[in-house]
Design a protein around this motif. Sequence first.
Motif, PDB file in Angstrom:
ATOM      1  N   ASN A  57       0.826  -1.197   0.000  1.00 16.79           N
ATOM      2  CA  ASN A  57       0.000   0.000   0.000  1.00 16.79           C
ATOM      3  C   ASN A  57       0.865   1.254   0.000  1.00 16.79           C
ATOM      4  OD1 ASN A  57      -2.515   1.173  -0.086  1.00 16.79           O
ATOM      5  ND2 ASN A  57      -2.772   1.206   2.121  1.00 16.79           N
ATOM      6  N   GLY A  58       0.558   2.198  -0.883  1.00 17.99           N
ATOM      7  CA  GLY A  58       1.281   3.465  -0.945  1.00 17.99           C
ATOM      8  C   GLY A  58       2.561   3.413  -1.758  1.00 17.99           C
ATOM      9  N   THR A  59       2.825   2.296  -2.438  1.00 16.99           N
ATOM     10  CA  THR A  59       4.022   2.179  -3.271  1.00 16.99           C
ATOM     11  C   THR A  59       3.619   1.671  -4.652  1.00 16.99           C
ATOM     12  OG1 THR A  59       4.550  -0.139  -2.809  1.00 16.99           O
ATOM     13  CG2 THR A  59       5.344   1.494  -1.221  1.00 16.99           C
ATOM     14  N   MET A  60       4.608   1.526  -5.503  1.00 16.79           N
ATOM     15  CA  MET A  60       4.395   0.972  -6.841  1.00 16.79           C
ATOM     16  C   MET A  60       4.792  -0.503  -6.886  1.00 16.79           C
ATOM     17  SD  MET A  60       3.302   3.486  -8.840  1.00 16.79           S
ATOM     18  CE  MET A  60       3.759   3.022 -10.485  1.00 16.79           C
ATOM     19  N   LYS A  61       5.073  -1.113  -5.727  1.00 11.69           N
ATOM     20  CA  LYS A  61       5.513  -2.510  -5.676  1.00 11.69           C
ATOM     21  C   LYS A  61       4.317  -3.433  -5.573  1.00 11.69           C
ATOM     22  CE  LYS A  61       9.853  -1.287  -3.693  1.00 11.69           C
ATOM     23  NZ  LYS A  61      10.744  -1.267  -2.596  1.00 11.69           N
ATOM     24  N   GLY A  62       4.286  -4.409  -6.480  1.00  9.49           N
ATOM     25  CA  GLY A  62       3.197  -5.353  -6.456  1.00  9.49           C
ATOM     26  C   GLY A  62       3.455  -6.513  -7.390  1.00  9.49           C
ATOM     27  N   THR A  63       2.593  -7.498  -7.306  1.00  9.11           N
ATOM     28  CA  THR A  63       2.690  -8.688  -8.147  1.00  9.11           C
ATOM     29  C   THR A  63       1.316  -9.336  -8.198  1.00  9.11           C
ATOM     30  OG1 THR A  63       3.976 -10.697  -8.545  1.00  9.11           O
ATOM     31  CG2 THR A  63       3.337 -10.266  -6.260  1.00  9.11           C
ATOM     32  N   ILE A  64       1.220 -10.427  -8.956  1.00 10.15           N
ATOM     33  CA  ILE A  64       0.004 -11.236  -8.951  1.00 10.15           C
ATOM     34  C   ILE A  64       0.389 -12.667  -8.600  1.00 10.15           C
ATOM     35  CG2 ILE A  64      -1.267  -9.808 -10.591  1.00 10.15           C
ATOM     36  CD1 ILE A  64      -0.622 -11.911 -12.731  1.00 10.15           C
ATOM     37  N   ASP A  97      -1.401 -21.361  -8.926  1.00  9.36           N
ATOM     38  CA  ASP A  97      -1.632 -22.069  -7.669  1.00  9.36           C
ATOM     39  C   ASP A  97      -1.820 -21.126  -6.486  1.00  9.36           C
ATOM     40  OD1 ASP A  97      -1.392 -24.636  -8.858  1.00  9.36           O
ATOM     41  OD2 ASP A  97       0.784 -24.368  -8.879  1.00  9.36           O
ATOM     42  N   GLY A  98      -1.938 -19.823  -6.730  1.00  5.34           N
ATOM     43  CA  GLY A  98      -2.141 -18.846  -5.666  1.00  5.34           C
ATOM     44  C   GLY A  98      -0.872 -18.403  -4.964  1.00  5.34           C
ATOM     45  N   ASN A  99       0.295 -18.836  -5.432  1.00  2.00           N
ATOM     46  CA  ASN A  99       1.572 -18.476  -4.806  1.00  2.00           C
ATOM     47  C   ASN A  99       2.061 -17.125  -5.302  1.00  2.00           C
ATOM     48  OD1 ASN A  99       2.002 -21.046  -3.428  1.00  2.00           O
ATOM     49  ND2 ASN A  99       2.230 -21.859  -5.495  1.00  2.00           N
ATOM     50  N   PHE A 100       2.776 -16.417  -4.424  1.00  3.04           N
ATOM     51  CA  PHE A 100       3.352 -15.137  -4.812  1.00  3.04           C
ATOM     52  C   PHE A 100       4.693 -14.944  -4.127  1.00  3.04           C
ATOM     53  CE2 PHE A 100       1.341 -14.174  -0.834  1.00  3.04           C
ATOM     54  CZ  PHE A 100       2.183 -13.253  -0.234  1.00  3.04           C
ATOM     55  N   LYS A 101       5.507 -14.044  -4.686  1.00  2.00           N
ATOM     56  CA  LYS A 101       6.745 -13.582  -4.065  1.00  2.00           C
ATOM     57  C   LYS A 101       6.869 -12.105  -4.393  1.00  2.00           C
ATOM     58  CE  LYS A 101      11.623 -14.277  -3.478  1.00  2.00           C
ATOM     59  NZ  LYS A 101      12.815 -15.075  -3.777  1.00  2.00           N
ATOM     60  N   SER A 104      10.125  -2.779   2.153  1.00  7.24           N
ATOM     61  CA  SER A 104      10.685  -2.132   3.338  1.00  7.24           C
ATOM     62  C   SER A 104       9.684  -2.282   4.476  1.00  7.24           C
ATOM     63  CB  SER A 104      10.936  -0.650   3.075  1.00  7.24           C
ATOM     64  OG  SER A 104      11.871  -0.489   2.036  1.00  7.24           O
ATOM     65  N   PHE A 105      10.121  -2.887   5.557  1.00  7.72           N
ATOM     66  CA  PHE A 105       9.235  -3.113   6.694  1.00  7.72           C
ATOM     67  C   PHE A 105       9.367  -1.997   7.707  1.00  7.72           C
ATOM     68  CE2 PHE A 105       9.928  -7.337   4.914  1.00  7.72           C
ATOM     69  CZ  PHE A 105       8.629  -7.749   4.770  1.00  7.72           C
ATOM     70  N   PRO A 106       8.309  -1.614   8.406  1.00  8.29           N
ATOM     71  CA  PRO A 106       6.958  -2.183   8.327  1.00  8.29           C
ATOM     72  C   PRO A 106       6.262  -1.750   7.039  1.00  8.29           C
ATOM     73  CG  PRO A 106       6.936  -0.326   9.814  1.00  8.29           C
ATOM     74  CD  PRO A 106       8.372  -0.522   9.376  1.00  8.29           C
ATOM     75  N   ALA A 107       5.393  -2.604   6.549  1.00 11.52           N
ATOM     76  CA  ALA A 107       4.665  -2.340   5.309  1.00 11.52           C
ATOM     77  C   ALA A 107       3.255  -2.894   5.407  1.00 11.52           C
ATOM     78  CB  ALA A 107       5.394  -2.985   4.134  1.00 11.52           C
ATOM     79  N   ASP A 108       2.318  -2.205   4.775  1.00 12.31           N
ATOM     80  CA  ASP A 108       0.945  -2.697   4.672  1.00 12.31           C
ATOM     81  C   ASP A 108       0.821  -3.428   3.347  1.00 12.31           C
ATOM     82  OD1 ASP A 108       0.061  -1.568   7.070  1.00 12.31           O
ATOM     83  OD2 ASP A 108      -0.413   0.331   6.101  1.00 12.31           O
TER      84      ASP A 108
END
Length: 80
Positions: A42-49, A53-57, A62-66
């Motif tokens: 949340n609040g960044t441009m970082k993401g994936t799908i 099988d529903g797996n992601f990486k 950067s923690f903490p992160a929502d």
Amino acid sequence: MNRFLLAILLFPVFAFGQNSISGIVIDSLTNEPLPFATVYVNGTMKGTITDIDGNFKLAGVSFPADVVFSFIGYVPKKLF
């Protein structure tokens, strides 16, 4: 009736400044994996799908992160 996502974070990894998380996104009622669900910080441009099988990486977190998990027809889930 609203359906809910259940995200299971399997491996938070902290190595050499590159933080990554991985896991699986499943339906909370049927425990079936959800292919092609959206996972993003949340609040960044970082993401994936998720894969078929529903797996992601997700790398470079950067923690903490929502971390938000969403899928059409489901209530989004936010962790952390």
